[in-house]
Write an enzyme that holds these catalytic residues in place. Sequence first.
Site, PDB file in Angstrom:
ATOM      1  N   LEU A 521       0.822  -1.211   0.000  1.00 53.79           N
ATOM      2  CA  LEU A 521       0.000   0.000   0.000  1.00 53.79           C
ATOM      3  C   LEU A 521       0.855   1.260   0.000  1.00 53.79           C
ATOM      4  CD1 LEU A 521      -2.719  -1.011   2.611  1.00 53.79           C
ATOM      5  CD2 LEU A 521      -3.015  -0.811   0.149  1.00 53.79           C
ATOM      6  N   GLY A 522       2.038   1.141   0.551  1.00 52.93           N
ATOM      7  CA  GLY A 522       2.903   2.303   0.609  1.00 52.93           C
ATOM      8  C   GLY A 522       4.159   1.967   1.382  1.00 52.93           C
ATOM      9  N   ARG A 523       5.148   2.830   1.283  1.00 49.93           N
ATOM     10  CA  ARG A 523       6.328   2.629   2.105  1.00 49.93           C
ATOM     11  C   ARG A 523       6.867   3.968   2.570  1.00 49.93           C
ATOM     12  NH1 ARG A 523      10.652  -0.696   0.107  1.00 49.93           N
ATOM     13  NH2 ARG A 523       9.167  -2.132  -0.833  1.00 49.93           N
ATOM     14  N   GLY A 524       7.463   3.960   3.750  1.00 51.82           N
ATOM     15  CA  GLY A 524       8.000   5.200   4.311  1.00 51.82           C
ATOM     16  C   GLY A 524       9.233   4.876   5.111  1.00 51.82           C
ATOM     17  N   SER A 526       9.651   4.355   8.174  1.00 47.32           N
ATOM     18  CA  SER A 526       9.573   3.379   9.255  1.00 47.32           C
ATOM     19  C   SER A 526       9.217   1.975   8.776  1.00 47.32           C
ATOM     20  CB  SER A 526       8.549   3.849  10.279  1.00 47.32           C
ATOM     21  OG  SER A 526       7.345   4.163   9.644  1.00 47.32           O
ATOM     22  N   LYS A 543       1.878  -3.162   8.831  1.00 46.88           N
ATOM     23  CA  LYS A 543       3.119  -2.433   8.619  1.00 46.88           C
ATOM     24  C   LYS A 543       4.288  -3.251   9.146  1.00 46.88           C
ATOM     25  CE  LYS A 543       5.057   2.034   8.835  1.00 46.88           C
ATOM     26  NZ  LYS A 543       4.643   3.407   8.843  1.00 46.88           N
ATOM     27  N   ASP A 641       6.209  13.594  12.972  1.00 53.85           N
ATOM     28  CA  ASP A 641       6.301  13.499  11.519  1.00 53.85           C
ATOM     29  C   ASP A 641       4.948  13.822  10.895  1.00 53.85           C
ATOM     30  OD1 ASP A 641       7.530  13.229   9.116  1.00 53.85           O
ATOM     31  OD2 ASP A 641       7.696  11.035   9.176  1.00 53.85           O
TER      32      ASP A 641
END
Length: 808
Positions: A521-524, A526, A543, A641
Site C-alpha cells: 500500500l505504501g512505504r515510508g 519506518s 506495517k 512526523d
Amino acid sequence: MGSFSSLALLPLISFLLLQCYASAQHTLGTGSSLSVEDHARPFLVSPDATFSCGFLQAGDNAFYFSIWFTATKNKTAVWSANPGYPVNGRLSRVSFSRDGELALADANGTTVWDTKIGGNRQLTVSLNDTGNLVITDQSTGHALWQSFHWPTDTLLPSQAMSKDTKLVAGYYTFYYDNDNVLRLLYDGPEIASIYWPDPDLGIWGSGRTNYNSSRFGILNNAGAFRSSDGLRFQASDLGSPGVKRRLTIDKDGNLRLYSLVNATGVWTVTWVALQKPCSVHGLCGKNALCEYQPSLRCSCAPGYEMADRRDWRKGCKPTFSLPAYTAINCSQGVPEEYTFVKVAYTDFYGYDLAFNKSVTFESCMNICLQMCSCAAFSYRMDGVGNCFPKGVLFNGYTSSFFPGSIYLKVPSKVNASALPLVAAKGLACKPNGTSPAVVPGYADMYGRPGSGPKWAYFFSFAAVLGFLELLIFAAGWWFLSSHHSIPSSLQAGYRLVMATQFRRFSYQELKNATGNFKEELGRGGSGVVYRGVLDEGTVVAVKKLTDVQVQGEEEFWAEVAVFGRINHINLVRIWGFCSEGNHRMLVYEYVENESLDRHLFGTHIIGRSLSWAERFRVALGAARGLAYLHHECLEWVIHCDVKPENILLTRDLDAKIADFGLAKLSGRDAAASDGVQLSHMRGTTGYMAPEWALGQPVDAKVDVYSYGIVLLEIVIGTRISDQTTADGEERLEMGQIAQALKQVVASGDIGSLVDTRLNGQFHPRQAMEMVKISLSCMEERSSRPTMDDISKALTACDDEDEHPAYVS
Ligand SMILES: *[C@@H]1O[C@H](CO)[C@@H](O)[C@H](O)[C@H]1NC(C)=O
Ligand SMILES: *[C@@H]1O[C@H](CO)[C@@H](O)[C@H](O)[C@H]1NC(C)=O
Ligand SMILES: *[C@@H]1O[C@H](CO)[C@@H](O)[C@H](O)[C@H]1NC(C)=O
Ligand SMILES: *[C@@H]1O[C@H](CO)[C@@H](O)[C@H](O)[C@H]1NC(C)=O
Ligand SMILES: *[C@@H]1O[C@H](CO)[C@@H](O)[C@H](O)[C@H]1NC(C)=O
Ligand SMILES: *[C@@H]1O[C@H](CO)[C@@H](O)[C@H](O)[C@H]1NC(C)=O
Ligand SMILES: *[C@@H]1O[C@H](CO)[C@@H](O)[C@H](O)[C@H]1NC(C)=O
Ligand SMILES: *[C@@H]1O[C@H](CO)[C@@H](O)[C@H](O)[C@H]1NC(C)=O
Ligand SMILES: *[C@@H]1O[C@H](CO)[C@@H](O)[C@H](O)[C@H]1NC(C)=O
Ligand SMILES: *[C@@H]1O[C@H](CO)[C@@H](O)[C@H](O)[C@H]1NC(C)=O
Ligand SMILES: *[C@@H]1O[C@H](CO)[C@@H](O)[C@H](O)[C@H]1NC(C)=O
C-alpha cells in the site's frame, strides 16, 4: 485520690508522658491500652519511626484509630480501624485485652472494631517499619492478624493487593473484579459502573489480560506497581532511594501514587490513573455535566437546577414539570410536544435505551420521540452517524474532543429561551454572529507590534462561546405525525461497546492475511505497509517495521500496548502487533482513501481535488487528532512526523492520522519543562520546525509547526515544503513566505491564496482563519498555539455543526 494530690502529680505525669513519647513502644504485650484523651501520645511507633499508630483527630470530637506517616505535615492516615465511623473524643479507648484481642470501644462502651482473634496470652502487637500493624503469636512467631490484609484507602509499598483486598473511598472502590482485572468502580446510591480501565477499550485494549487468575498486585520500594492482570505503572521519581510512597484512592474517585517530600512533609503526585478527572463516574450526579474550566467543575444541564445546593452528587432536577414519560401515557398517545436543546461536545455515559448505527440526525430524533422513556439522545457525527437514545442522564461530561452532541428532550411549552445558557448564543467566527468582544483581541494578533499573541485570550473566549451554543429544535410535529409508540421500560444498560480487541498476531497469521506480503500500500521511513484480510474478513493494513532498534518481545509489547489504548476517530486505530524472532509488525485499521498528499498535490490526484468543505473537515479532523495525542492521551505522545502523507482519508474523506507513536514516548512533566531530546531524527524536511533542525530539544510544538505547514498546503493546494511558490519558479525561504502571508492577511485578499482548482468555491472566513492559524504555527516555539487551541478555533468556525433547517 484527692484533688490536691492529683494536681501535685501533674508535672510528673507529663514528664512520664514525654518520656513515653520519646521512647515510644513498637511492640506491646497483652493488657496494654490507650484512651482517646491521651491522643497526643501514639499507641505504637515503628522501629525507624516512619509510622505511628494511635488516635487521629478528624473533627471537633471525632477520632479514628489509625496508622499515619510520622513525618507528614498533616498526619496522613494510611489505615484506619473505623473508617467512616469516628469515635467520641472522650472516654473512647483502644485496648489489647488480656487474651490478645485488639479492640476499639466508643464512649458508651460499644465495640466499634476488633481483630476477632484472641484467647492466647502469648500475643504481642507491633508496628512494622513497613506500616503494618501486626499481632504475633510469640510461641510460634506467626502473624495472626495484620492491618496489611485490611486496607482502607491506601496501599503501601510491599503491601499486596489480592482477591480479598480492596481500597475504598466513599462510593469508589479499587479492587480485582471477578474476571481478574484491577478496576475502579463507582457504586453510588442510584447507579454503579466501572470507569477504569476505560470501558470503551475493553480489557485488551487497555493493555490488560484476564487470563492470570492469581490476582496479585504489589508496589515495590522503588515505586513500580506490577499486577497479575498486566497493569504496570511507576512513579515519575522511580527508584529515588528512601522516598516514602503511598497509593491512595482519593475521595474524587481517582487513584494516585504519592511521594513524600522530606523537606516540607507534603505529598506530591507521581502517577495518576485517570488523566481526565471527568471520566470518573458519579462526580456530578444526575442531569449534571462535568467540565474542565480549566479545573474540574460541575454544572447542570440546560433547564435543570441543583437538587441540593450543598451536594453535587445529588445532581440536578428539571426546572420544568416533567413530561409524562410513563409507558402507559405514551401508549395512549398523549400528544406532548417536544423541543430538543443541543449541548455541544457533550455526552452522558451509559444508560442507552438503544444503539442505532448509521442513521440520520432526523431518524435519531424520531427514535427518541417515539420512546417515552427517552430523556435525551446523543448523536455522533463520526462518519456513520451513531445514535444513542438515553433513559437517564448520568456521568455527563463536556470536552472539546467529544465528537458529538447531546440533545435534551424538553416539552415545547417550556420557554426554551428562558433556559439557562441559551441567552449566550453565537460563535466567534460565524458570518452573522461575530461578537464585538472577540474581534479586537483577534485583530491585535497581527496589528500591535510587540504586544505578543493573544491566542490564549481569543481561544478561551471562543471555547466558552462554543460550549454555550445551544440550538433549539422545534420538533413536536415528529411526535404528532408518528405516535405509534414503542413502550420501553427504563432500563439501566451500559453503552453497547464495539469490541476493540487489541491483540497479538502470529507471523504466520499475518503472512497468510497479506497473501505473503503481496499487495503493497505504501512505504515510508519506518517500514512498508501491506494490505491484508483477517479470517473474519476485516481488511487491515499491516506495517512491517524496518527501523526498530533491537527490542525484546516483552518490551515491544509493552510499548505497543500503549498505542492500542489510543482511541480517537481522527487517529488510525491499531488492532494489534506481531513480535516474533526479528519480525516486528503493527496491524492497523485499513483506511480506504489513501493519504492527503495524493488528493492535494499535482499528478497523483485521485479523481477530483477536494472541495472546500472537505478540506476544512480534514484540517479540523487532523487538528483534533493531534490535540488528542498531545493533551488527552494516557501517555503524552508527540507525533514528530506530521505531513500530508501521514494524514489518511476515510471513504467519507474524514482525516485519520497515521504513524503516531513511532517517535519516542515522553513523560508529560519532563517534556513540559525542558523538552525532550529525541534519540534519532524522524521529521521530514520542509515540515520540520527550525528548533529541531538546529538540534535543540523538541516538544509538542514541533507538531504544531508541521501542522501549520500542512494547513497552509490544504488552503493553497500545493507543496510549500519544497520551498517553491505557487507558480513553482522562485525559491523562497520560510521567512519570506510568512512575510507574504502576513501581507495577504492584512489586505484581506484571501482569494488570491486559495487553490485555483476550487474556482472561487470556498469559505473566505474559514480560509482566513486557517491562514492566520498557519502563520501563528510558524512563529517561534513559545508563541505557537497548542493543538488544543487550534482545534477549538477551527471548531468555532465549523458551520457544519449546525442543522440550520431546525433553528427556531
Ligand atoms: C493541612 O490541613 C490544613 C487544614 O486541614 C489545610 O489547610 C492545609 O492545606 C493542609 N496542608 C497540607 C500540606 O496538606
Ligand atoms: C453508642 O454510641 C453509638 C454512637 O455514638 C451509637 O450508635 C450506639 O447505639 C450506642 N450504643 C449504646 C449501647 O448506647
Ligand atoms: C516486618 O518488617 C520486616 C522488615 O522490616 C519484615 O522482614 C517482616 O516480614 C515484617 N513482618 C510482617 C509481619 O510484616
Ligand atoms: C500470573 O501473575 C503472577 C503474579 O504477577 C506471576 O508471578 C505469574 O507468573 C503469572 N502467571 C502467568 C501464567 O503469567
Ligand atoms: C528522606 O528521608 C529519609 C529518612 O528520613 C532518607 O532515607 C531519604 O534519603 C531522604 N530522601 C531525600 C530525597 O532526601
Ligand atoms: C398521564 O397523562 C395524564 C394526562 O393525560 C396525567 O393526568 C397523568 O398524571 C399521567 N400519568 C402519569 C403516570 O404521569
Ligand atoms: C434502533 O435500535 C433498536 C435496538 O437497538 C431497534 O429496536 C430499533 O428498531 C432501531 N430503530 C431504527 C429506526 O433503526
Ligand atoms: C421567553 O423567555 C424570554 C426570556 O426570559 C422572554 O423574553 C420571552 O418573552 C419569553 N417568551 C414567552 C413566549 O414566554
Ligand atoms: C444577520 O442576519 C440578519 C437577519 O437574520 C440580517 O438582516 C443581517 O444583515 C445579517 N448581518 C450580517 C452581517 O450578515
Ligand atoms: C490461511 O488462510 C486460509 C484461507 O485463505 C485459512 O483456511 C487458513 O486457516 C489460514 N491459516 C492460518 C495459519 O491462519
Ligand atoms: C475516495 O474519495 C473520492 C472523492 O475524492 C470518492 O469519490 C471515492 O469514492 C473514494 N474512494 C474510496 C475507495 O472510498
